[in-house]
Scaffold this motif. Structure first.
Motif, PDB file in Angstrom:
ATOM      1  N   GLY A  21     -27.616  18.040  46.123  1.00 27.71           N
ATOM      2  CA  GLY A  21     -26.299  18.961  46.212  1.00 27.71           C
ATOM      3  C   GLY A  21     -25.047  17.859  46.208  1.00 27.71           C
ATOM      4  O   GLY A  21     -23.905  18.284  46.400  1.00 27.71           O
ATOM      5  N   LEU A  22     -25.305  16.579  46.005  1.00 29.18           N
ATOM      6  CA  LEU A  22     -24.176  15.888  45.849  1.00 29.18           C
ATOM      7  C   LEU A  22     -23.516  15.960  44.359  1.00 29.18           C
ATOM      8  O   LEU A  22     -24.454  15.852  43.405  1.00 29.18           O
ATOM      9  CB  LEU A  22     -24.606  14.263  46.283  1.00 29.18           C
ATOM     10  CG  LEU A  22     -25.341  14.036  47.614  1.00 29.18           C
ATOM     11  CD1 LEU A  22     -25.692  12.621  47.832  1.00 29.18           C
ATOM     12  CD2 LEU A  22     -23.979  14.521  48.623  1.00 29.18           C
ATOM     13  N   PRO A  23     -22.284  15.412  44.192  1.00 29.96           N
ATOM     14  CA  PRO A  23     -21.511  15.285  43.037  1.00 29.96           C
ATOM     15  C   PRO A  23     -21.955  13.917  42.549  1.00 29.96           C
ATOM     16  O   PRO A  23     -21.965  13.257  43.046  1.00 29.96           O
ATOM     17  CB  PRO A  23     -20.122  15.583  43.180  1.00 29.96           C
ATOM     18  CG  PRO A  23     -19.971  15.138  44.455  1.00 29.96           C
ATOM     19  CD  PRO A  23     -21.202  15.480  45.274  1.00 29.96           C
ATOM     20  N   ASP A  24     -22.196  14.011  41.003  1.00 31.67           N
ATOM     21  CA  ASP A  24     -22.406  12.512  40.169  1.00 31.67           C
ATOM     22  C   ASP A  24     -21.021  12.103  39.692  1.00 31.67           C
ATOM     23  O   ASP A  24     -20.835  10.999  39.163  1.00 31.67           O
ATOM     24  CB  ASP A  24     -23.390  12.679  39.479  1.00 31.67           C
ATOM     25  CG  ASP A  24     -23.181  13.576  38.359  1.00 31.67           C
ATOM     26  OD1 ASP A  24     -21.971  14.066  38.126  1.00 31.67           O
ATOM     27  OD2 ASP A  24     -23.986  13.487  37.479  1.00 31.67           O
ATOM     28  N   PHE A  25     -19.866  12.901  39.800  1.00 34.08           N
ATOM     29  CA  PHE A  25     -18.496  12.364  39.179  1.00 34.08           C
ATOM     30  C   PHE A  25     -18.661  12.001  37.800  1.00 34.08           C
ATOM     31  O   PHE A  25     -17.890  11.209  37.233  1.00 34.08           O
ATOM     32  CB  PHE A  25     -18.026  11.335  39.960  1.00 34.08           C
ATOM     33  CG  PHE A  25     -17.952  11.464  41.265  1.00 34.08           C
ATOM     34  CD1 PHE A  25     -17.776  12.726  42.109  1.00 34.08           C
ATOM     35  CD2 PHE A  25     -17.844  10.376  42.130  1.00 34.08           C
ATOM     36  CE1 PHE A  25     -17.574  12.905  43.171  1.00 34.08           C
ATOM     37  CE2 PHE A  25     -17.743  10.482  43.801  1.00 34.08           C
ATOM     38  CZ  PHE A  25     -17.502  11.828  44.257  1.00 34.08           C
ATOM     39  N   ARG A  26     -19.680  12.677  37.093  1.00 35.01           N
ATOM     40  CA  ARG A  26     -19.563  12.372  35.546  1.00 35.01           C
ATOM     41  C   ARG A  26     -18.582  12.790  34.864  1.00 35.01           C
ATOM     42  O   ARG A  26     -18.289  14.206  34.636  1.00 35.01           O
ATOM     43  CB  ARG A  26     -21.295  12.882  35.076  1.00 35.01           C
ATOM     44  CG  ARG A  26     -21.151  12.564  33.380  1.00 35.01           C
ATOM     45  CD  ARG A  26     -22.750  13.131  33.098  1.00 35.01           C
ATOM     46  NE  ARG A  26     -23.617  12.185  33.812  1.00 35.01           N
ATOM     47  CZ  ARG A  26     -24.786  12.688  34.260  1.00 35.01           C
ATOM     48  NH1 ARG A  26     -24.804  13.925  34.304  1.00 35.01           N
ATOM     49  NH2 ARG A  26     -25.756  12.053  34.627  1.00 35.01           N
ATOM     50  N   GLY A  27     -17.561  12.170  34.410  1.00 35.41           N
ATOM     51  CA  GLY A  27     -16.615  12.441  33.566  1.00 35.41           C
ATOM     52  C   GLY A  27     -15.665  12.945  34.552  1.00 35.41           C
ATOM     53  O   GLY A  27     -15.535  13.089  35.463  1.00 35.41           O
ATOM     54  N   PRO A  28     -14.223  12.835  33.885  1.00 37.38           N
ATOM     55  CA  PRO A  28     -13.032  13.331  34.599  1.00 37.38           C
ATOM     56  C   PRO A  28     -13.332  14.910  35.203  1.00 37.38           C
ATOM     57  O   PRO A  28     -12.813  15.139  36.117  1.00 37.38           O
ATOM     58  CB  PRO A  28     -11.975  13.305  33.795  1.00 37.38           C
ATOM     59  CG  PRO A  28     -12.394  12.111  32.791  1.00 37.38           C
ATOM     60  CD  PRO A  28     -13.781  12.291  32.457  1.00 37.38           C
ATOM     61  N   GLN A  29     -13.608  15.838  34.128  1.00 37.14           N
ATOM     62  CA  GLN A  29     -13.814  17.096  34.662  1.00 37.14           C
ATOM     63  C   GLN A  29     -14.723  17.225  35.745  1.00 37.14           C
ATOM     64  O   GLN A  29     -14.548  18.328  36.745  1.00 37.14           O
ATOM     65  CB  GLN A  29     -14.245  17.936  33.531  1.00 37.14           C
ATOM     66  CG  GLN A  29     -13.217  17.835  32.486  1.00 37.14           C
ATOM     67  CD  GLN A  29     -11.793  18.192  32.775  1.00 37.14           C
ATOM     68  OE1 GLN A  29     -11.572  19.004  33.486  1.00 37.14           O
ATOM     69  NE2 GLN A  29     -10.879  17.343  32.354  1.00 37.14           N
ATOM     70  N   GLY A  30     -15.772  16.550  35.875  1.00 37.41           N
ATOM     71  CA  GLY A  30     -16.758  16.647  36.877  1.00 37.41           C
ATOM     72  C   GLY A  30     -16.334  16.020  38.137  1.00 37.41           C
ATOM     73  O   GLY A  30     -16.334  16.764  39.379  1.00 37.41           O
ATOM     74  N   PHE A  31     -15.340  15.091  38.133  1.00 38.95           N
ATOM     75  CA  PHE A  31     -15.001  14.255  39.214  1.00 38.95           C
ATOM     76  C   PHE A  31     -13.886  15.371  39.973  1.00 38.95           C
ATOM     77  O   PHE A  31     -13.717  15.826  40.890  1.00 38.95           O
ATOM     78  CB  PHE A  31     -14.106  12.962  38.887  1.00 38.95           C
ATOM     79  CG  PHE A  31     -13.410  12.548  39.882  1.00 38.95           C
ATOM     80  CD1 PHE A  31     -13.837  11.949  41.365  1.00 38.95           C
ATOM     81  CD2 PHE A  31     -12.168  12.247  39.969  1.00 38.95           C
ATOM     82  CE1 PHE A  31     -13.335  11.620  42.305  1.00 38.95           C
ATOM     83  CE2 PHE A  31     -11.347  11.804  41.003  1.00 38.95           C
ATOM     84  CZ  PHE A  31     -11.771  11.357  42.072  1.00 38.95           C
ATOM     85  N   TRP A  32     -12.961  16.079  39.012  1.00 39.97           N
ATOM     86  CA  TRP A  32     -12.024  16.704  39.430  1.00 39.97           C
ATOM     87  C   TRP A  32     -12.359  17.927  39.756  1.00 39.97           C
ATOM     88  O   TRP A  32     -11.678  18.837  40.783  1.00 39.97           O
ATOM     89  CB  TRP A  32     -10.823  16.950  38.273  1.00 39.97           C
ATOM     90  CG  TRP A  32     -10.004  15.710  37.961  1.00 39.97           C
ATOM     91  CD1 TRP A  32      -9.829  14.617  39.079  1.00 39.97           C
ATOM     92  CD2 TRP A  32      -9.506  15.400  36.963  1.00 39.97           C
ATOM     93  NE1 TRP A  32      -8.988  13.547  38.467  1.00 39.97           N
ATOM     94  CE2 TRP A  32      -8.610  14.056  37.080  1.00 39.97           C
ATOM     95  CE3 TRP A  32      -9.203  15.882  35.561  1.00 39.97           C
ATOM     96  CZ2 TRP A  32      -7.923  13.199  36.219  1.00 39.97           C
ATOM     97  CZ3 TRP A  32      -8.485  15.284  34.613  1.00 39.97           C
ATOM     98  CH2 TRP A  32      -7.789  13.710  34.860  1.00 39.97           C
TER      99      TRP A  32
END
Length: 260
Positions: A21-32
């Motif tokens: 369930g952790l975010p991987d921050f792939r790309g700006p849209q994923g991070f934001w």
């Protein structure tokens, strides 16, 4: 490959945590998407994961890292971690972990502290923002309270025990010349000492991408076969091993089902 090996090196990037369930921050849209307040302010991952942010906007920087610290503390590692442990237990020299993740999930999953190398540091450890001394200490006593809507720390800052100024995570950030690497250096020395004992190493890599390829490149350098598990970047040097274009948990469950 597993049956022929005498030691397992597990290399892991952010992708291994997705099934927990952790975010991987792939790309700006994923991070934001994971941090809407930073998205509204158009603050990129590279800008907030940066020591300059602690100097200019410490409550925002610690809002981001404090939220992550709380998230990682309450996250339960998925079943794939245990599968990797069981594979290691089959082999004479056991398993060693090399990860670019800073989340401490391998420790939470039960891997021995002295069999883990965290090449980018750990969010569970702190250092002085000014490097007034070379000390690295645990973040166990720091319990951040976060205004998640605005991504701001609302509780007290962690402070350096020597100069009483701001403390920061002991993590290698972007544009970071002040990271204290002694803890990670010691871990890597242990890894290389272990590798010198292993005659037939097998590498299983999970979720290590090409954007920050530290873990990915190490696995390719180790002599012996590599099993690369990656749903979007499974490509592998010719003759190096096997690539599996799947998520970590699904691939590990499939491997586990084949072992008798």
């Amino acid at each position: 490959m597993i049956r022929q090996a005498d030691g397992l090196l597990i290399t892991a990037g952010a992708g291994i945590g997705v099934d927990s369930g952790l975010p991987d921050f792939r790309g700006p849209q994923g991070f934001w998407g994971a941090y809407p307040a930073l998205g509204r302010a158009r603050i990129a991952f590279e800008a907030i994961a940066n020591p300059a942010a602690f100097a200019s906007q410490p409550r925002l920087a610690w809002g981001f890292y404090g939220h992550r610290l709380n998230l990682y503390r309450r996250t339960v590692p998925h079943e794939g971690f245990r599968i990797l442990q069981r594979i290691g237990e089959r082999l004479p020299h056991g398993a060693y972990v090399y990860t670019s993740n800073v989340d401490g999930q391998f420790q939470i999953a039960g891997f021995a502290e002295d069999r883990i190398a965290e090449c980018h540091g750990s969010i569970h450890h702190l250092q002085c923002i000014h490097r007034c001394h070379q000390g690295i200490w645990t973040a166990d006593d720091f319990h951040p309270e976060i205004d998640e809507e605005h991504c701001l720390l609302t509780s007290d800052f962690p402070i350096c025990p020597r100069c009483h100024d701001l403390a920061r995570p002991n993590i290698l950030m972007f544009g970071d010349w002040d990271w204290l690497s002694a803890r990670s250096d010691s871990q890597e020395q242990g890894l290389h000492a272990w590798l010198r004992q292993v005659e037939r190493p097998l590498v299983i890599e999970v979720g290590a991408g090409t954007n920050i390829p530290t873990a990915r490149l190490l696995g390719e350098r180790v002599p012996g076969p590599l099993i690369r598990i990656n749903p979007t970047e499974p490509q592998l040097p010719h003759g190096k091993g096997v690539s599996i274009a799947a998520g970590g948990l699904a691939a590990l469950r499939a491997i586990d089902s084949c072992l008798v």
